[in-house]
Design an enzyme around this catalytic site. Sequence first.
Site, short mmCIF file in Angstrom:
data_model
loop_
_atom_site.label_atom_id
_atom_site.label_comp_id
_atom_site.label_asym_id
_atom_site.label_seq_id
_atom_site.Cartn_x
_atom_site.Cartn_y
_atom_site.Cartn_z
N HIS A 36 -6.14 14.24 -8.75
CA HIS A 36 -5.44 13.08 -8.22
C HIS A 36 -3.98 13.04 -8.66
CE1 HIS A 36 -5.09 8.86 -6.84
NE2 HIS A 36 -4.32 8.71 -7.90
N HIS B 24 -7.53 5.30 -1.50
CA HIS B 24 -8.34 4.66 -2.54
C HIS B 24 -9.79 4.76 -2.09
CE1 HIS B 24 -8.15 1.64 -6.03
NE2 HIS B 24 -7.50 2.72 -6.39
N ASP C 17 4.05 1.13 -5.43
CA ASP C 17 4.82 2.33 -5.16
C ASP C 17 6.12 1.99 -4.43
OD1 ASP C 17 3.23 4.27 -6.32
OD2 ASP C 17 2.03 4.61 -4.54
N SER D 261 -5.60 -1.02 -15.40
CA SER D 261 -5.41 -2.44 -15.11
C SER D 261 -4.25 -2.59 -14.13
CB SER D 261 -5.13 -3.22 -16.39
OG SER D 261 -6.25 -3.20 -17.25
#
Length: 758
Positions: free
Chosen positions: A57, A108, A130, A327
């Site tokens: 990833h 995702h 982003d 988080s």
Amino acid sequence: MTVHNDTVAAAQADPDAPQPYAELGLRDEEYARIKEILGRRPSDAELTVYSVMWSEHCSYKSSKTHLRYFGETTTPEMSEKILAGIGENAGVVDIGDGNAVTFRVESHNHPSYVEPYQGAATGVGGIVRDIMAMGARPIAVMDQLRFGAADAPDTKRVLPGVVSGIGGYGNSLGLPNIGGETVFDESYAGNPLVNALCVGTLKVEDLKLAFASGTGNKVMLFGSRTGLDGIGGVSVLASETFEDGAERKLPAVQVGDPFAEKVLIECCLDLYHAGVVVGIQDLGGAGLACATSELAAAGDGGMRVNLDAVPLRAKNMSAAEILASESQERMCAVVAPENVEKFFEICAKWDVTAAEIGEVTDEDDRLVVTHNGEVVIDAPPSSIDDGPVYERPWARPEWQDELQRYVPVERPADLRRALLDMVSSPALCSRDFITEQYDRYVRGNTVKAKYSDAGVLRIDEETNRGVAVSADASGRYTRLDPNTGARLALAEAYRNVAVTGAKPVAVTNCLNYGSPENPDVMWQFRESVHGLADGAKELGIPVSGGNVSFYNQTGDEPILPTPVVGVLGVIDDVHDAIGHDLGTVDEPEVLILLGATRDEFGGSIWQQVSGGGLNGLPPQVDLADEERLADFFVGNTMLTAAHDLSEGGLAQAVVEMAVRADRGVELDLSGVHDDAFVALFSESASRALVATTADHVDGVLARAAELGVPAVQVGSTAEGRDLSFGEVTVPVAELREAWSSTLPELFGHAVGANAVVE
């Protein structure tokens, strides 16, 4: 509870201590390479950071070697307007008048299967950050969704949660959802795709990049506190070596708070306006481990970080847990010492938690992290950020020839029944059930969204300059021919933007494939990259960035290879944007088909709906034809409506236009193809259906002829409320019922509160 917190000193004192590197996804040779880099075994924190940063990833270790082809095929002329490109958080394009637009799409997928609502919601939150990290204000989102068969039991669980998560997060942020795509195929059962796209706007001079520069500058962490949620999101941080005592219950999927993110957006924009940020990075995959190592690797020195200063929301967190936590709603900024006080003031104004957690040092290429007063990381950030590069074996599958052997589709005797079966199929039916859960017009700058081929947004309220954005993919086409499938995805997104009257200027992508350890999959991936890169070069528009998602499979069965391609276009005045719908008044409109129609049904929706499976070759595409078609629309004021032709062909385009305007249409298919079935359902590329008034027909045909675009008059609106062709007549009301009832019947159980319960 006692948490084991290994240090660098402990690693030096006990060099042979066993470590769970394999459980963290590291191979034997990777672990050996880490020890070689460090000159010793890693501490627990170092092992964690390397494992997450060297994951597929974050490191793109299996795709890098092929992704370089984008750079090899991009010319200086193509990149002239690109302010930030591949390798940055998002691509940034100069659209003129001092304005810039940034856009990116990211996956995702796996979290959305485990916990559909939070997986999709935090996917939206991540892509929005982003965009924020480029110095931009996020202004809209889109989504590309893939689920298993529409009637499969698990699809009934996953789809409602995903849609509710996207709507719940995006709506709460006050961002319009301006378009997307939802596809059903059994290959996605057990591995849905949730690809989220975000668009942002900024002034050219406000561009921000992710780097830590300037010795003595401070590293600031701000936003939500760091907890245990999402640990292992990009790796497998689940070994008892990291903890002594009772097992912790860690939520595998991050938990989002859109209201915290909304405040964080405004706080970031205030910080940018005040000029107090040198460099900035969002905290997404791999959390603080990624943000600090990437900032340090991109800077001109080193970095020291003190984890004791990180605001926490869980007790006894180890250094490894603090660094790997994903988080949500967190950012990391580099700030000059004289601006730290102002930075804290602005964060306090927005009630955003902020902490000084470190500083940029003159220790060249060194990241030093302390916890509880001891050094837990002492490593070169470049070695963490770069990761290994693999030349995975790839080969054209032995079964590809058989797959491409075309079995002629059954030609229906009853075209009326065939039309109703097509428009009511999960592949082509109305997506209102999904899109009605999204806010499309919040902020007041949405020009086109619902039922539009591309979302159109006003960027500049003084000049009315705007952008059009679309994203497309066909896993069916790409399975048959990965190179052509990627080109077709690019062509359709390009065409969707063009039919609004916008000029396409840049490309982004999200490449979703199975395991890179499978040579068949790697061949599909390589072919798709080459198809997309070569196609972008032929069209003269650059690929500004992208995302790769591997290991999308159920057991050993990979998903359909799915290269999602997004295209951004610019329109000088959004008031000139070409609409999608026929007029609702009684003034007749003439329909003209642009482009050539061929007998092409490989990978088509008819092949799927009629039970023909998947075989043959996809429609062939000549991108020069797409370019000529796009030129037809730029500045064209003779059109009353336009709709691209893609899945479902001419029939689908006509039905959608007739149903939404509640107008009858009389079709004459004789000039399209000598077989009415082909004329209706072929999915040949480089085609669009346009409407115009009788006084402009000659002008439209002349413009098409001048550009070398085939054009034929195929019918007109009618006084009644029927769609007719040949001897077939279908009431528009019957078409509307067939088109609109499918998804509510399948997923109506999840309407309202039930949709958000996980």
